[in-house]
Design an enzyme around this catalytic site. Structure first.
Site, mmCIF file in Angstrom:
data_model
loop_
_atom_site.group_PDB
_atom_site.id
_atom_site.type_symbol
_atom_site.label_atom_id
_atom_site.label_comp_id
_atom_site.label_asym_id
_atom_site.label_seq_id
_atom_site.Cartn_x
_atom_site.Cartn_y
_atom_site.Cartn_z
ATOM 1 N N SER A 231 -25.434 -97.130 12.633
ATOM 2 C CA SER A 231 -26.574 -98.018 12.459
ATOM 3 C C SER A 231 -26.816 -98.866 13.713
ATOM 4 C CB SER A 231 -26.369 -98.886 11.209
ATOM 5 O OG SER A 231 -27.541 -99.568 10.842
ATOM 6 N N ASP B 94 -33.731 -91.936 5.193
ATOM 7 C CA ASP B 94 -33.214 -93.202 5.711
ATOM 8 C C ASP B 94 -34.374 -94.160 5.978
ATOM 9 O OD1 ASP B 94 -31.949 -95.268 7.047
ATOM 10 O OD2 ASP B 94 -30.701 -93.962 8.270
ATOM 11 N N HIS C 233 -27.630 -93.951 4.319
ATOM 12 C CA HIS C 233 -27.433 -94.715 5.561
ATOM 13 C C HIS C 233 -26.065 -95.405 5.560
ATOM 14 C CE1 HIS C 233 -28.972 -97.026 9.079
ATOM 15 N NE2 HIS C 233 -28.185 -97.973 8.608
#
Length: 324
Positions: free
Chosen positions: A136, A270, A299
Site C-alpha cells: 500500500s 481495490d 487490499h
C-alpha cells in the site's frame, strides 16, 4: 522453495527509538543484528517489509514467518513499523526524551521515508543486499527510498497493492479524504473512551468488526487492539491525511530508472488503487513486471491471505535468488 520443516520459526521482537520515535521491529530468523561491527557471519540478503497504513508490524507477523519458511529459512525477514504507529511497552514513551530533535515531522509521510532510511543505515550493513517488500503506502515510501538513497543495494522491490498515485481521486480516497483531512480530530474522543475498556472487550470488538471474513489471522486481531490508543490513532490518521494531499502524481522517473528491479501487484477490486491505475501503468511501462491479481485478494491481504501472498512472492523471486 517452501520448507517442510515443522520447527518453530524464530521470531525476535524489539521496541526501539528510530529518529526519536517509538518503533516496533519484528525479526524472523536467528539474525538479530545485521550491523557490520557487531556480527561476523552476516547473510547476503535481507528481506525488509515496508508496511501500509496502519503501519503496525504485528499485522505482518504471519506474513514474515511464512515468507521465511518459504525461503527455506536462508535469509532474515524483518518488518519495521511506521514511526509512532506502535503502542510502546510500559516505561517507553512515544517520543524519545532527548534534547536532540532527530527529524522534523517524523510522523508525516516524508518523515516515514527518512525513518526507514535511518533504520537501515543504523542497523544493516551496507554490504547486505535488500529485497524490499512494500504494501500500500509502503510502496510510495519504497520508491522514495530508492530515489533518495541510490547507494542501497536493492536486488528487488515487490510493490503490493501500490498506492503510488492519485490517492484522493481513488474511490476510497474520495470517501475518506474529507474525514482524514478535516474531521479526523472527531475520532479521538471515542478512541480515548474505548481505551479504558478491558483488553478482552477490545478484542471482542475487533472480532465483531471483522466478522464478515471467513477466516481472519489471529495476529491481526491481537494487533488491532493497539488501535484503541489515542497516540497511535493520531499518528496513523495524520499520516493518512498527508497521503491524500501528497500522493498525487506517479513518480514515473524513478520507476523508469529502477524498472528492472520492480514487481508491481495490483488488485482487481481495490478501491485504493483501482484497475484503471494498473491499465495505465501497464501501458506506460510495457516491459515492466506489472501483475494483476487473479485470486481476488483484498487490499488488506494481511488480514486473511498472508500465507498465500508469501507463497506467491517466493515463486516470483526464485530466479533472483538462484543467481546470488
Amino acid at each position: 522453495m517452501r520448507s517442510a520443516s515443522e520447527e518453530p520459526v524464530p521470531l525476535h521482537e524489539e521496541f526501539i527509538y528510530c529518529c526519536g520515535a517509538a518503533t516496533h521491529v519484528l525479526k524472523c530468523g536467528p539474525w538479530k543484528d545485521l550491523s557490520k561491527d557487531e556480527s561476523k557471519n552476516l547473510p547476503r540478503l535481507l528481506f525488509m517489509i515496508i508496511p501500509g497504513n496502519p503501519g503496525l508490524a504485528g499485522y505482518y507477523r504471519t506474513f514474515i514467518q511464512a515468507l521465511y519458511c518459504g525461503l527455506n529459512q536462508q535469509y532474515p525477514v524483518w518488518v519495521v513499523s511506521h514511526a509512532g504507529h506502535c503502542k510502546p511497552p510500559s516505561g517507553m514513551e512515544m517520543i524519545e526524551d532527548t534534547d536532540i530533535k532527530e527529524l522534523e515531522d517524523v510522523f508525516g509521510l516524508n518523515g516515514q521515508v527518512e525513518h526507514k532510511l535511518n533504520f537501515l543505515r543504523k542497523n544493516v550493513s551496507k554490504d547486505i543486499k535488500l529485497v524490499l517488500i512494500a504494501h500500500s503506502i509502503g510502496c510510495y515510501i519504497t520508491l522514495e527510498m530508492m530515489k533518495r538513497a541510490s547507494e542501497l543495494q536493492v536486488l528487488r522491490s515487490v510493490l503490493l497493492f501500490p498506492t503510488i498515485e492519485r490517492m484522493a481521486q481513488s474511490p476510497q480516497g474520495k470517501l475518506m479524504t474529507p474525514l482524514l483531512c478535516k474531521l479526523r480530530y472527531v475520532l479521538y474522543m471515542p478512541v480515548y473512551l474505548l481505551s479504558f475498556l478491558p483488553e478482552g472487550v477490545k478484542a471482542s470488538l475487533v472480532r465483531f468488526a471483522l466478522r464478515g471474513m471467513k477466516t481472519c489471522d489471529e495476529s491481526s486481531i491481537t494487533t488491532s487492539v493497539n488501535l484503541f490508543s489515542v497516540d497511535c490513532i493520531a499518528n496513523i490518521l495524520y499520516m493518512a491525511s498527508q497521503e491524500m494531499m501528497k500522493v498525487v502524481e506517479r513518480d514515473s522517473t524513478t520507476i523508469k530508472q529502477n524498472l528492472k528491479k520492480l514487481i508491481f501487484y495490483y488488485g482487481t477490486g481495490d478501491s485504493w488503487c483501482p484497475q484503471q491505475y494498473y491499465d495505465e501503468i501497464k501501458m506506460d511501462f510495457p516491459d515492466g513486471d506489472i501483475r494483476l491479481c487473479e485470486k481476488g485478494l483484498r487490499h488488506a491481504f494481511v488480514l486473511d491471505a498472508s500465507k498465500e501472498m508469501a507463497a506467491m512472492i517466493t515463486d516470483w523471486l526464485q530466479d533472483d535468488l538462484t543467481k546470488l
